[in-house]
Design a protein around this motif. Structure first.
Motif, PDB file in Angstrom:
ATOM      1  N   ALA A  36       0.865  -1.176   0.000  1.00 51.30           N
ATOM      2  CA  ALA A  36       0.000   0.000   0.000  1.00 51.30           C
ATOM      3  C   ALA A  36       0.905   1.230   0.000  1.00 51.30           C
ATOM      4  O   ALA A  36       1.706   1.413   0.907  1.00 51.30           O
ATOM      5  N   VAL A  37       0.763   2.038  -1.040  1.00 49.49           N
ATOM      6  CA  VAL A  37       1.663   3.200  -1.181  1.00 49.49           C
ATOM      7  C   VAL A  37       0.909   4.479  -0.893  1.00 49.49           C
ATOM      8  O   VAL A  37      -0.184   4.699  -1.409  1.00 49.49           O
ATOM      9  N   VAL A  38       1.497   5.348  -0.066  1.00 51.64           N
ATOM     10  CA  VAL A  38       0.950   6.690   0.142  1.00 51.64           C
ATOM     11  C   VAL A  38       1.970   7.706  -0.353  1.00 51.64           C
ATOM     12  O   VAL A  38       3.150   7.605  -0.057  1.00 51.64           O
ATOM     13  N   ASP A  39       1.478   8.664  -1.148  1.00 54.42           N
ATOM     14  CA  ASP A  39       2.376   9.681  -1.711  1.00 54.42           C
ATOM     15  C   ASP A  39       1.529  10.873  -2.121  1.00 54.42           C
ATOM     16  O   ASP A  39       0.345  10.722  -2.437  1.00 54.42           O
ATOM     17  N   ILE A  40       2.152  12.044  -2.179  1.00 53.69           N
ATOM     18  CA  ILE A  40       1.401  13.259  -2.514  1.00 53.69           C
ATOM     19  C   ILE A  40       1.200  13.434  -4.020  1.00 53.69           C
ATOM     20  O   ILE A  40       0.344  14.212  -4.442  1.00 53.69           O
ATOM     21  N   LEU A  41       1.952  12.700  -4.841  1.00 54.17           N
ATOM     22  CA  LEU A  41       1.820  12.852  -6.299  1.00 54.17           C
ATOM     23  C   LEU A  41       0.448  12.371  -6.766  1.00 54.17           C
ATOM     24  O   LEU A  41      -0.106  11.424  -6.213  1.00 54.17           O
ATOM     25  N   LYS A  60      -1.951  -1.067  -4.006  1.00 54.87           N
ATOM     26  CA  LYS A  60      -2.920   0.038  -4.068  1.00 54.87           C
ATOM     27  C   LYS A  60      -2.203   1.345  -3.793  1.00 54.87           C
ATOM     28  O   LYS A  60      -1.259   1.396  -2.990  1.00 54.87           O
ATOM     29  N   TYR A  61      -2.686   2.372  -4.483  1.00 55.71           N
ATOM     30  CA  TYR A  61      -2.069   3.696  -4.332  1.00 55.71           C
ATOM     31  C   TYR A  61      -3.056   4.649  -3.669  1.00 55.71           C
ATOM     32  O   TYR A  61      -4.220   4.734  -4.070  1.00 55.71           O
ATOM     33  N   TYR A  62      -2.596   5.373  -2.665  1.00 58.32           N
ATOM     34  CA  TYR A  62      -3.436   6.327  -1.939  1.00 58.32           C
ATOM     35  C   TYR A  62      -2.761   7.685  -1.993  1.00 58.32           C
ATOM     36  O   TYR A  62      -1.643   7.840  -1.481  1.00 58.32           O
ATOM     37  N   ARG A  63      -3.439   8.653  -2.598  1.00 62.02           N
ATOM     38  CA  ARG A  63      -2.857   9.997  -2.648  1.00 62.02           C
ATOM     39  C   ARG A  63      -3.026  10.648  -1.271  1.00 62.02           C
ATOM     40  O   ARG A  63      -4.142  10.740  -0.747  1.00 62.02           O
ATOM     41  N   LEU A  64      -1.911  11.064  -0.679  1.00 52.13           N
ATOM     42  CA  LEU A  64      -1.963  11.570   0.700  1.00 52.13           C
ATOM     43  C   LEU A  64      -0.830  12.558   0.952  1.00 52.13           C
ATOM     44  O   LEU A  64       0.321  12.323   0.571  1.00 52.13           O
ATOM     45  N   ASP A  65      -1.179  13.670   1.610  1.00 49.37           N
ATOM     46  CA  ASP A  65      -0.146  14.567   2.147  1.00 49.37           C
ATOM     47  C   ASP A  65       0.107  14.092   3.570  1.00 49.37           C
ATOM     48  O   ASP A  65      -0.742  14.261   4.453  1.00 49.37           O
ATOM     49  N   VAL A  68      -0.650  15.908   7.206  1.00 50.23           N
ATOM     50  CA  VAL A  68      -1.974  16.234   7.766  1.00 50.23           C
ATOM     51  C   VAL A  68      -2.503  15.034   8.567  1.00 50.23           C
ATOM     52  O   VAL A  68      -2.899  14.009   8.001  1.00 50.23           O
ATOM     53  N   ARG A  69      -2.517  15.186   9.884  1.00 50.31           N
ATOM     54  CA  ARG A  69      -2.832  14.051  10.764  1.00 50.31           C
ATOM     55  C   ARG A  69      -4.162  13.360  10.425  1.00 50.31           C
ATOM     56  O   ARG A  69      -4.209  12.141  10.300  1.00 50.31           O
ATOM     57  N   ASP A  70      -5.246  14.154  10.270  1.00 50.50           N
ATOM     58  CA  ASP A  70      -6.561  13.530  10.029  1.00 50.50           C
ATOM     59  C   ASP A  70      -6.554  12.712   8.744  1.00 50.50           C
ATOM     60  O   ASP A  70      -7.148  11.632   8.682  1.00 50.50           O
ATOM     61  N   ASP A  71      -5.879  13.239   7.725  1.00 55.72           N
ATOM     62  CA  ASP A  71      -5.826  12.516   6.441  1.00 55.72           C
ATOM     63  C   ASP A  71      -4.996  11.234   6.583  1.00 55.72           C
ATOM     64  O   ASP A  71      -5.322  10.209   5.985  1.00 55.72           O
ATOM     65  N   VAL A  72      -3.933  11.310   7.373  1.00 56.64           N
ATOM     66  CA  VAL A  72      -3.095  10.116   7.590  1.00 56.64           C
ATOM     67  C   VAL A  72      -3.928   9.039   8.273  1.00 56.64           C
ATOM     68  O   VAL A  72      -3.969   7.883   7.830  1.00 56.64           O
ATOM     69  N   ILE A  73      -4.638   9.422   9.328  1.00 50.40           N
ATOM     70  CA  ILE A  73      -5.423   8.431  10.081  1.00 50.40           C
ATOM     71  C   ILE A  73      -6.510   7.824   9.193  1.00 50.40           C
ATOM     72  O   ILE A  73      -6.712   6.608   9.170  1.00 50.40           O
ATOM     73  N   ARG A  74      -7.172   8.696   8.418  1.00 47.40           N
ATOM     74  CA  ARG A  74      -8.238   8.207   7.515  1.00 47.40           C
ATOM     75  C   ARG A  74      -7.651   7.220   6.494  1.00 47.40           C
ATOM     76  O   ARG A  74      -8.230   6.160   6.237  1.00 47.40           O
ATOM     77  N   THR A  75      -6.510   7.565   5.936  1.00 46.49           N
ATOM     78  CA  THR A  75      -5.911   6.701   4.896  1.00 46.49           C
ATOM     79  C   THR A  75      -5.438   5.376   5.480  1.00 46.49           C
ATOM     80  O   THR A  75      -5.652   4.309   4.884  1.00 46.49           O
ATOM     81  N   ILE A  76      -4.815   5.414   6.646  1.00 45.00           N
ATOM     82  CA  ILE A  76      -4.338   4.152   7.243  1.00 45.00           C
ATOM     83  C   ILE A  76      -5.531   3.266   7.610  1.00 45.00           C
ATOM     84  O   ILE A  76      -5.497   2.043   7.426  1.00 45.00           O
ATOM     85  N   THR A  77      -6.629   3.886   8.066  1.00 43.73           N
ATOM     86  CA  THR A  77      -7.843   3.114   8.361  1.00 43.73           C
ATOM     87  C   THR A  77      -8.368   2.446   7.091  1.00 43.73           C
ATOM     88  O   THR A  77      -8.751   1.264   7.096  1.00 43.73           O
ATOM     89  N   THR A  78      -8.356   3.197   5.976  1.00 41.06           N
ATOM     90  CA  THR A  78      -8.807   2.622   4.701  1.00 41.06           C
ATOM     91  C   THR A  78      -7.885   1.475   4.280  1.00 41.06           C
ATOM     92  O   THR A  78      -8.351   0.431   3.786  1.00 41.06           O
TER      93      THR A  78
END
Ligand SMILES: NC(=O)c1ccc[n+]([C@@H]2O[C@H](COP(=O)([O-])OP(=O)(O)OC[C@H]3O[C@@H](n4cnc5c(N)ncnc54)[C@H](O)[C@@H]3O)[C@@H](O)[C@H]2O)c1
Length: 277
Positions: A36-41, A60-65, A68-78
């Motif tokens: 699972a990859v997280v990146d801002i691109l 799977k690719y997840y676009r993430l900055d 930003v704590r809330d976005d990190v938590i939401r993405t890791i939950t997903t």
């Protein structure tokens, strides 16, 4: 080799849309690990999706900055919903700006520490919480006797070992020292849950980050080449073995709380390197 078999495991890798992170994703994929990859691109390199069919794994690719704590938590939950579990976390997202110490801007300080320190911290914290939840659901509060729950790897840098005349990156270097500083206390706190925590410090390696620096300063790579013992800078491929070893509980289960420096010998000698030679 069985010792490096990661089939059925999931790795969360930040900054793997390209560069070293992508090489790390390839290394783990080749061992059968889901990624699972997280990146801002907006979009990752096509090579990331190709790993799926090349190695019969899930990607799977997840676009993430990651700042930003809330976005990190939401993405890791997903990610947990999508993959079921997190076993490995590699924090390769990072930024660098060449700027003299005397005139380092607030913008550089904020961005560099925001991504390299806060971002890595937040992603690792969210992944660690997922690992701890899984541990507790199996073992309750009983402390772990073996290190099998997970592996967290931060990416530090050769810059914290030796200053190069080719770059003015005090802000970046301080951010990488901060990341390295996280390793021992977090390794201690998470050891009771069977989680290992280490950092990998790459030497000068040819990636998009390096190409960006080279565009600004054409002599940079020549200088770095002179600084290694082999007269060349590293390739992302040359870090794959180390990241696979650090990720694999059977191979490196006794290794935690450390920084692994992989630099082509650049810090092993006293070089007379000067830019204009
Ligand atoms: N290349 C080298 O010589 C070298 C040497 C030592 C350490 N490192 C470290 O290795 C890591 C990878 O470097 P690289 O050379 O592959 O760089 P790179 O620029 O090619 O890749 C870094 C990735 O981080 C992502 N990123 C940046 N900001 C982000 C954010 N806010 N949220 C999510 N993702 C973000 C970028 O989009 C990019 O995909 C970095 O931490 C870098 O500091 C690189």
């Amino acid at each position: 080799m069985d010792m490096f078999n990661l089939r059925g495991q999931t790795a969360v890798i930040s900054g793997a849309a390209r560069g070293l992170g992508l090489a790390f994703a390839e290394a783990l994929a080749s061992a059968g690990c889901d990624v699972a990859v997280v990146d801002i691109l907006q979009e990752p390199s096509a090579a990331l999706y190709e790993l799926q069919s090349r190695f019969n794994i899930k990607v799977k690719y997840y676009r993430l900055d990651i700042t930003v704590r809330d976005d990190v938590i939401r993405t890791i939950t997903t990610i947990i919903q999508d993959f079921g579990t997190i076993n490995i976390n590699i924090n390769a997202a990072g930024v660098v700006t060449d700027e003299p110490f005397l005139t380092t801007s607030d913008q550089n300080l904020r961005r560099t520490f925001g991504v390299n320190v806060t971002g890595s911290f937040l992603v690792a914290q969210a992944c660690a919480n997922a690992m701890v939840d899984r541990y507790k659901s199996h073992h309750g509060e009983e402390p772990a006797r073996g290190a099998t729950t997970g592996s967290i790897i931060f990416i530090a840098s050769i810059a914290t070992y030796i200053a190069s005349t080719a770059q003015q990156i005090s802000c970046y270097t301080a951010s990488k020292a901060a990341i390295k500083g996280l390793v021992k206390p977090v390794a201690m706190e998470l050891s009771r849950y069977g989680i290992r925590v280490n950092s990998l410090s790459p030497g000068y390696t040819m990636t998009d980050m390096m190409k960006g620096l080279q565009d600004e300063q054409p002599k940079l790579v020549k200088q770095f080449e002179k600084e290694t013992l082999f007269g060349r800078i590293g390739l992302p491929e040359e870090l794959k073995g180390a990241i696979l070893w650090l990720s694999s509980p059977k191979a490196s289960g006794w290794y935690t709380g450390q920084d692994l420096l992989l630099d082509g010998g650049a810090t092993s000698w006293k070089h007379p390197a000067v830019l204009d030679e």
